[in-house]
Write an enzyme that holds these catalytic residues in place. Structure first.
Site, PDB file in Angstrom:
ATOM      1  N   ASP A  39      -7.588  14.301  14.827  1.00  0.00           N
ATOM      2  CA  ASP A  39      -7.706  13.043  15.569  1.00  0.00           C
ATOM      3  C   ASP A  39      -9.034  13.018  16.324  1.00  0.00           C
ATOM      4  O   ASP A  39      -9.236  13.755  17.281  1.00  0.00           O
ATOM      5  CB  ASP A  39      -6.515  12.961  16.533  1.00  0.00           C
ATOM      6  CG  ASP A  39      -6.458  11.637  17.272  1.00  0.00           C
ATOM      7  OD1 ASP A  39      -7.529  11.082  17.594  1.00  0.00           O
ATOM      8  OD2 ASP A  39      -5.337  11.168  17.519  1.00  0.00           O
ATOM      9  N   LYS A  49       3.125   0.958   3.176  1.00  0.00           N
ATOM     10  CA  LYS A  49       2.779  -0.060   4.179  1.00  0.00           C
ATOM     11  C   LYS A  49       2.802  -1.418   3.493  1.00  0.00           C
ATOM     12  O   LYS A  49       2.306  -1.556   2.372  1.00  0.00           O
ATOM     13  CB  LYS A  49       1.369   0.189   4.727  1.00  0.00           C
ATOM     14  CG  LYS A  49       1.257   1.447   5.544  1.00  0.00           C
ATOM     15  CD  LYS A  49      -0.139   1.561   6.141  1.00  0.00           C
ATOM     16  CE  LYS A  49      -0.415   2.983   6.557  1.00  0.00           C
ATOM     17  NZ  LYS A  49      -1.810   3.357   6.471  1.00  0.00           N
ATOM     18  N   LEU A  84     -15.383   5.339   8.151  1.00  0.00           N
ATOM     19  CA  LEU A  84     -15.040   6.574   8.859  1.00  0.00           C
ATOM     20  C   LEU A  84     -13.642   6.449   9.452  1.00  0.00           C
ATOM     21  O   LEU A  84     -13.451   5.845  10.515  1.00  0.00           O
ATOM     22  CB  LEU A  84     -16.070   6.848   9.970  1.00  0.00           C
ATOM     23  CG  LEU A  84     -17.547   6.835   9.545  1.00  0.00           C
ATOM     24  CD1 LEU A  84     -18.439   7.107  10.751  1.00  0.00           C
ATOM     25  CD2 LEU A  84     -17.800   7.865   8.447  1.00  0.00           C
ATOM     26  N   ARG A 143      -9.789  17.100   5.222  1.00  0.00           N
ATOM     27  CA  ARG A 143     -10.493  17.533   4.012  1.00  0.00           C
ATOM     28  C   ARG A 143     -11.832  18.134   4.414  1.00  0.00           C
ATOM     29  O   ARG A 143     -12.477  17.645   5.342  1.00  0.00           O
ATOM     30  CB  ARG A 143     -10.748  16.362   3.064  1.00  0.00           C
ATOM     31  CG  ARG A 143      -9.485  15.678   2.564  1.00  0.00           C
ATOM     32  CD  ARG A 143      -9.831  14.639   1.500  1.00  0.00           C
ATOM     33  NE  ARG A 143      -8.719  13.747   1.276  1.00  0.00           N
ATOM     34  CZ  ARG A 143      -8.761  12.427   1.467  1.00  0.00           C
ATOM     35  NH1 ARG A 143      -9.885  11.832   1.860  1.00  0.00           N
ATOM     36  NH2 ARG A 143      -7.701  11.689   1.254  1.00  0.00           N
ATOM     37  N   ARG A 198      -2.364  -2.037  -3.628  1.00  0.00           N
ATOM     38  CA  ARG A 198      -3.549  -1.193  -3.557  1.00  0.00           C
ATOM     39  C   ARG A 198      -3.289  -0.006  -4.475  1.00  0.00           C
ATOM     40  O   ARG A 198      -2.367   0.778  -4.249  1.00  0.00           O
ATOM     41  CB  ARG A 198      -3.754  -0.686  -2.133  1.00  0.00           C
ATOM     42  CG  ARG A 198      -4.886   0.303  -2.070  1.00  0.00           C
ATOM     43  CD  ARG A 198      -4.973   0.967  -0.726  1.00  0.00           C
ATOM     44  NE  ARG A 198      -6.051   1.938  -0.747  1.00  0.00           N
ATOM     45  CZ  ARG A 198      -6.151   2.947   0.090  1.00  0.00           C
ATOM     46  NH1 ARG A 198      -5.242   3.132   1.015  1.00  0.00           N
ATOM     47  NH2 ARG A 198      -7.150   3.775   0.007  1.00  0.00           N
ATOM     48  N   ASN A 208       0.871  -1.176   0.000  1.00  0.00           N
ATOM     49  CA  ASN A 208       0.000   0.000   0.000  1.00  0.00           C
ATOM     50  C   ASN A 208       0.908   1.226   0.000  1.00  0.00           C
ATOM     51  O   ASN A 208       1.383   1.658   1.049  1.00  0.00           O
ATOM     52  CB  ASN A 208      -0.896  -0.044   1.249  1.00  0.00           C
ATOM     53  CG  ASN A 208      -1.896   1.094   1.271  1.00  0.00           C
ATOM     54  OD1 ASN A 208      -1.847   2.002   0.441  1.00  0.00           O
ATOM     55  ND2 ASN A 208      -2.792   1.057   2.236  1.00  0.00           N
ATOM     56  N   GLU A 253      -8.582  -3.961   4.633  1.00  0.00           N
ATOM     57  CA  GLU A 253      -8.314  -3.728   3.210  1.00  0.00           C
ATOM     58  C   GLU A 253      -7.171  -4.599   2.699  1.00  0.00           C
ATOM     59  O   GLU A 253      -7.239  -5.126   1.591  1.00  0.00           O
ATOM     60  CB  GLU A 253      -8.029  -2.244   2.988  1.00  0.00           C
ATOM     61  CG  GLU A 253      -9.305  -1.424   3.108  1.00  0.00           C
ATOM     62  CD  GLU A 253      -9.082   0.007   3.547  1.00  0.00           C
ATOM     63  OE1 GLU A 253      -8.700   0.206   4.715  1.00  0.00           O
ATOM     64  OE2 GLU A 253      -9.301   0.915   2.734  1.00  0.00           O
ATOM     65  N   GLY A 292     -15.395   4.564  12.810  1.00  0.00           N
ATOM     66  CA  GLY A 292     -16.565   3.693  12.712  1.00  0.00           C
ATOM     67  C   GLY A 292     -16.474   2.487  13.640  1.00  0.00           C
ATOM     68  O   GLY A 292     -17.475   2.043  14.196  1.00  0.00           O
ATOM     69  N   HIS A 297     -12.500   4.303  -1.377  1.00  0.00           N
ATOM     70  CA  HIS A 297     -12.706   3.347  -0.275  1.00  0.00           C
ATOM     71  C   HIS A 297     -13.353   2.053  -0.779  1.00  0.00           C
ATOM     72  O   HIS A 297     -13.942   1.294  -0.005  1.00  0.00           O
ATOM     73  CB  HIS A 297     -13.589   3.943   0.854  1.00  0.00           C
ATOM     74  CG  HIS A 297     -12.856   4.913   1.735  1.00  0.00           C
ATOM     75  ND1 HIS A 297     -13.481   5.977   2.345  1.00  0.00           N
ATOM     76  CD2 HIS A 297     -11.559   4.964   2.114  1.00  0.00           C
ATOM     77  CE1 HIS A 297     -12.602   6.662   3.059  1.00  0.00           C
ATOM     78  NE2 HIS A 297     -11.429   6.069   2.926  1.00  0.00           N
TER      79      HIS A 297
HETATM   80  P1  ADP Z   1      -6.913   6.078   8.104  1.00  0.00           P
HETATM   81  O1  ADP Z   1      -8.029   6.634   7.299  1.00  0.00           O
HETATM   82  O2  ADP Z   1      -5.710   6.964   8.155  1.00  0.00           O
HETATM   83  O3  ADP Z   1      -6.627   4.609   7.838  1.00  0.00           O
HETATM   84  P2  ADP Z   1      -8.119   5.104  10.570  1.00  0.00           P
HETATM   85  O4  ADP Z   1      -9.141   4.256   9.888  1.00  0.00           O
HETATM   86  O5  ADP Z   1      -7.063   4.415  11.364  1.00  0.00           O
HETATM   87  O6  ADP Z   1      -7.450   6.150   9.600  1.00  0.00           O
HETATM   88  O7  ADP Z   1      -8.920   6.100  11.535  1.00  0.00           O
HETATM   89  C1  ADP Z   1      -8.266   7.120  12.223  1.00  0.00           C
HETATM   90  C2  ADP Z   1      -9.293   7.889  13.036  1.00  0.00           C
HETATM   91  O8  ADP Z   1      -9.961   6.991  13.944  1.00  0.00           O
HETATM   92  C3  ADP Z   1      -8.691   9.004  13.877  1.00  0.00           C
HETATM   93  O9  ADP Z   1      -9.464  10.177  13.799  1.00  0.00           O
HETATM   94  C4  ADP Z   1      -8.748   8.413  15.277  1.00  0.00           C
HETATM   95  O10 ADP Z   1      -8.821   9.402  16.279  1.00  0.00           O
HETATM   96  C5  ADP Z   1     -10.033   7.636  15.197  1.00  0.00           C
HETATM   97  N1  ADP Z   1     -10.142   6.689  16.316  1.00  0.00           N
HETATM   98  C6  ADP Z   1      -9.411   5.586  16.555  1.00  0.00           C
HETATM   99  N2  ADP Z   1      -9.778   5.037  17.729  1.00  0.00           N
HETATM  100  C7  ADP Z   1     -10.756   5.819  18.253  1.00  0.00           C
HETATM  101  C8  ADP Z   1     -11.555   5.803  19.446  1.00  0.00           C
HETATM  102  N3  ADP Z   1     -11.405   4.830  20.358  1.00  0.00           N
HETATM  103  N4  ADP Z   1     -12.469   6.783  19.606  1.00  0.00           N
HETATM  104  C9  ADP Z   1     -12.629   7.748  18.689  1.00  0.00           C
HETATM  105  N5  ADP Z   1     -11.915   7.830  17.570  1.00  0.00           N
HETATM  106  C10 ADP Z   1     -10.998   6.873  17.342  1.00  0.00           C
END
Ligand code: ADP
Length: 354
Positions: A262, A13, A191, A223, A79, A6, A338, A309, A167
């Site tokens: 975050d 990755k 998400l 974004r 990917r 990826n 993925e 999510g 996605h």
């Molecule tokens: P990417 O799109 O970079 O792969 P991820 O799918 O890992 O990202 O999602 C990252 C997001 O998920 C961040 O905003 C992070 O804060 C959020 N996140 C991860 N764990 C939690 C949690 N326990 N509560 C709320 N948000 C979370």
């Protein structure tokens, strides 16, 4: 063993899977062209990776040190972010496929070149290793023309200006994991840092929130999500095209509203700005999902995936509550896998002799 690659604009990755599609090793090189950081299994260190090719070479050395040398691999699967209109199925990478990925560079100028570098570097390092590609746009190839067409003059549409959706590997894996139980009208939300939603009717995408690029739709980490084209033109007047692109893609979203991209930090911050950023995310997720539910003429289930999510139960419940008018439907949480989906797609092609 099968290697999944990826490659992003400044990171690569890797994940190694065995024949039963169990992940046996994972690693990454991040901050390529900058500070450089290598992680492979239990090993982590600073590294000098001026470009993707150097990053891959370092990673392959580290993998060999942990029992996964290139010679033990049976295939590599990439990917690829953008497959355009033509590359709409996972496939073996041939010179024609490489040309197809190249022709999509204008559509994904940060990502497709990184994918091509990884494909070419791997072809140099292991010329006999079959390589496969899965495309993040492909799952949405089943969208009807009316859903993907921008009402622009024909000459502009012929330049590839249309909605594609992204996605797709995540959504395809989600549908696969539900198997025969996939609900007829499924609203799926991926998400993470990037965020989108997809209307899945009888297991096939019929509409999604991302468009020509991953900028459209939901409020995301950095974004802005859906925005009026004329507001974009004003940003271009003020900051030039590059400045506007930077603002829209990297300086907006939750970061701009709440001070961080975050979501977990926003939840813990407890400031009015953080609360507003979370509410903006929730509100626009619900609004866009309303449009997707209309595209499916109803709703049977909602599935959440991605970092937010899967982990942010409060956000899941708030979005589901905002969609309660569509019926009392089941809410599923599915782990985003993925890499495993890409490995499974490549394995299935390889087993059928492709
Ligand atoms: P990417 O799109 O970079 O792969 P991820 O799918 O890992 O990202 O999602 C990252 C997001 O998920 C961040 O905003 C992070 O804060 C959020 N996140 C991860 N764990 C939690 C949690 N326990 N509560 C709320 N948000 C979370």
């Amino acid at each position: 063993m099968l290697l999944v690659v990826n490659a992003g604009s400044s990171s690569i990755k890797l994940a190694v899977f065995d024949d039963r599609l169990q992940q046996v090793l994972a690693g990454s090189v991040t901050e390529i062209g900058g500070a450089g950081r290598l992680r492979c299994g239990y090993f982590a260190a600073a590294c000098a990776a001026p470009d993707h090719r150097a990053a891959l070479a370092l990673m392959f050395d580290a993998m060999a040190g942990q029992g996964a040398p290139l010679s033990a691999l049976t295939a590599a699967a990439h990917r690829v972010v953008h497959g355009g209109e033509a590359l709409v199925q996972p496939c073996r990478i041939t010179p024609a496929v490489v040309a197809g990925i190249e022709s999509c560079v204008p559509l994904a100028p940060l990502h497709n070149p990184a994918n091509l570098t990884a494909i070419n570097a791997l072809a140099d390092l292991a010329p006999d290793l079959p390589q496969y590609a899965s495309f993040d746009t492909a799952f949405h190839a089943s969208n009807p023309a009316v859903a993907v067409t921008y009402a622009l003059p024909l000459a502009e549409r012929e330049r590839g200006l249309r909605r594609y959706g992204f996605h797709g590997i995540s959504y395809a894996g989600l549908v696969d994991s539900l198997g025969a139980d996939v609900p007829r009208r499924l609203l799926a939300l991926h998400l993470g840092n990037g965020a989108s939603a997809c209307a899945i009717l009888d297991g096939r995408s019929v509409a999604s929130t991302m468009g020509y690029s991953p900028l459209d739709g939901l409020t995301m980490g950095t974004r802005c999500g859906a925005i009026d084209g004329n507001a974009v033109l004003r940003l271009v007047e003020l900051h030039g095209a590059e400045g506007a692109a930077r603002i829209l893609n990297r300086e907006s979203g939750l970061l701009a509203l709440g001070g961080t991209n975050d979501m977990r930090a926003l939840q813990e911050a407890g400031t009015p700005e953080a609360a507003f950023a979370r509410d903006h995310f929730r509100y626009w997720a619900v609004r866009h999902c309303g449009s997707l539910i209309a595209a499916m003429e109803g709703l049977d289930a909602i599935a959440f995936t991605g970092g937010i999510g899967e982990n942010d139960a409060e956000m899941r419940e708030a979005i589901a509550a905002g969609l309660a008018w569509a019926g009392n439907v089941s809410v599923l949480v599915v782990q985003a896998e993925e890499e495993r989906t890409i490995a499974a797609e490549a394995q299935s092609l390889q087993r059928s002799g492709l």
